[in-house]
Design an enzyme around this catalytic site. Structure first.
Site, mmCIF file in Angstrom:
data_model
loop_
_atom_site.group_PDB
_atom_site.id
_atom_site.type_symbol
_atom_site.label_atom_id
_atom_site.label_comp_id
_atom_site.label_asym_id
_atom_site.label_seq_id
_atom_site.Cartn_x
_atom_site.Cartn_y
_atom_site.Cartn_z
ATOM 1 C CG ASN A 17 33.915 91.121 11.774
ATOM 2 O OD1 ASN A 17 32.640 90.956 11.554
ATOM 3 N ND2 ASN A 17 34.434 92.013 12.339
ATOM 4 C CE LYS A 19 35.782 93.999 9.025
ATOM 5 N NZ LYS A 19 36.672 94.868 9.213
ATOM 6 C CG HIS A 103 35.143 95.626 14.867
ATOM 7 N ND1 HIS A 103 35.426 96.698 13.923
ATOM 8 C CD2 HIS A 103 35.790 94.638 14.219
ATOM 9 C CE1 HIS A 103 36.416 96.174 12.868
ATOM 10 N NE2 HIS A 103 36.428 94.947 13.321
ATOM 11 C CD GLU A 176 40.039 93.377 14.613
ATOM 12 O OE1 GLU A 176 40.071 92.384 13.719
ATOM 13 O OE2 GLU A 176 39.015 94.006 14.727
ATOM 14 N N GLY A 182 41.364 95.904 6.698
ATOM 15 C CA GLY A 182 40.806 96.210 5.199
ATOM 16 C C GLY A 182 41.902 96.899 4.148
HETATM 17 P P1 13P Z 1 40.404 92.541 7.492
HETATM 18 O O1 13P Z 1 40.970 91.159 7.625
HETATM 19 O O2 13P Z 1 39.393 92.789 6.349
HETATM 20 O O3 13P Z 1 41.452 93.851 7.453
HETATM 21 O O4 13P Z 1 39.307 93.087 8.657
HETATM 22 C C1 13P Z 1 39.792 92.719 9.909
HETATM 23 C C2 13P Z 1 38.612 93.077 10.965
HETATM 24 O O5 13P Z 1 38.297 94.038 11.082
HETATM 25 C C3 13P Z 1 38.160 91.930 11.547
HETATM 26 O O6 13P Z 1 37.416 92.258 12.646
#
Ligand code: 13P
Length: 265
Positions: A17, A19, A103, A176, A182
């Site tokens: 992802n 983002k 998400h 998640e 993050g």
């Molecule tokens: P990170 O791998 O940066 O923690 O993000 C996870 C995420 O939100 C994937 O959709």
């Protein structure tokens, strides 16, 4: 509901992802680097979720390959006066096979409710897309002991759209935990496995056949150094990777970890 023979029924998947990151040159470089690594179609299945603006580039570079891609969101209507929105048909037009829905960033920042998530899941299925639905608890919810209650609510909200027994699973779920996104904090493999088994159990209560077949990915600070231990868990069928999916070398190491796990199944 642990299934020690997951490889017999469920392939491993690694999704990236991106983002709200990247410009055309980045998308071209990342996609090409993944293709150059020569991943085989079967294990793992690799899916990219670029921002909408980069879908044409990913489509152009990856067309005809075993790589898959999808949108990070969609609107539930098919067309019309919905300024700023994107429909399932528009995603299909750019070669998308998947779409991310619900998400935690969309649930938290854009106030997407369980009702909205279900509408989007139905719209995605109607357009021929496979929804990858994200679920997960916040740190506060976990500390208050409400993890299972939150997940039950989020999973039960989408069960009406689940496929029928005898069919392939028509969606993918990604667990998640919000506190792991993050932050560099990952759920430990056993901790994540416990939640995945719980989620699979929720699906099994409605449809045991689909529960055996549906892919449950883990997301939240998945990196090259923790991927293999997470993916080895019986109910963890791969990962949804955020930050680490923006660096080709790191992302490919995660794909490699999935490949090693898949071969051992
Ligand atoms: P990170 O791998 O940066 O923690 O993000 C996870 C995420 O939100 C994937 O959709």
């Amino acid at each position: 509901m642990t299934n020690g023979r997951k490889g017999d029924v469920r392939p491993i998947m690694v999704a990236g992802n991106w983002k709200m990151n990247g410009l055309n040159a980045d998308a071209e470089h990342l996609t090409q680097a993944i293709l150059d690594a020569g991943l085989t179609p079967a294990s793992p299945e690799v899916v990219l979720f670029p921002p909408f603006t980069l879908l044409p580039m990913v489509h152009q570079v990856a067309k005809g390959s075993s790589l898959r891609w999808g949108g990070q969101n969609l609107f539930w209507e098919s067309h019309g006066a919905y300024t700023g929105e994107i429909s399932g048909a528009m995603l299909r037009d750019h070669g998308c096979r998947y779409v991310l829905i619900g998400h935690s960033e969309r649930r938290q920042i854009f106030q997407e409710t369980d009702e909205i998530v279900l509408k989007k899941v139905k719209a995605a299925l109607h357009s021929g897309l496979i929804p990858m639905v994200c679920i997960g608890e916040s740190e506060q919810e976990r500390l208050q002991g409400n993890t299972e209650e939150v997940l039950r609510r989020q999973v039960e909200a989408i069960l009406p759209a689940l496929g029928s027994a005898g069919q392939q699973a028509n969606m993918v779920l990604a667990y998640e935990p919000i506190w792991a996104i993050g932050t560099g904090k990952t759920a430990g493999p056993e901790q994540a496995q416990e939640v995945h088994a719980f989620v699979r159990g929720l699906i099994a209560a409605k449809n045991p056949d689909i529960a055996r077949k549906i892919l449950l990915l883990y997301g939240g600070s998945v990196k090259a150094n923790n991927a293999q231990s997470l993916f080895s868990q019986p109910d963890i069928d791969g990962g949804l990777v955020g930050g680490a999916s923006l660096q080709a070398a790191e992302f490919l190491q995660i794909c490699q970890a999935a490949h090693v796990v898949a071969r051992g199944l």
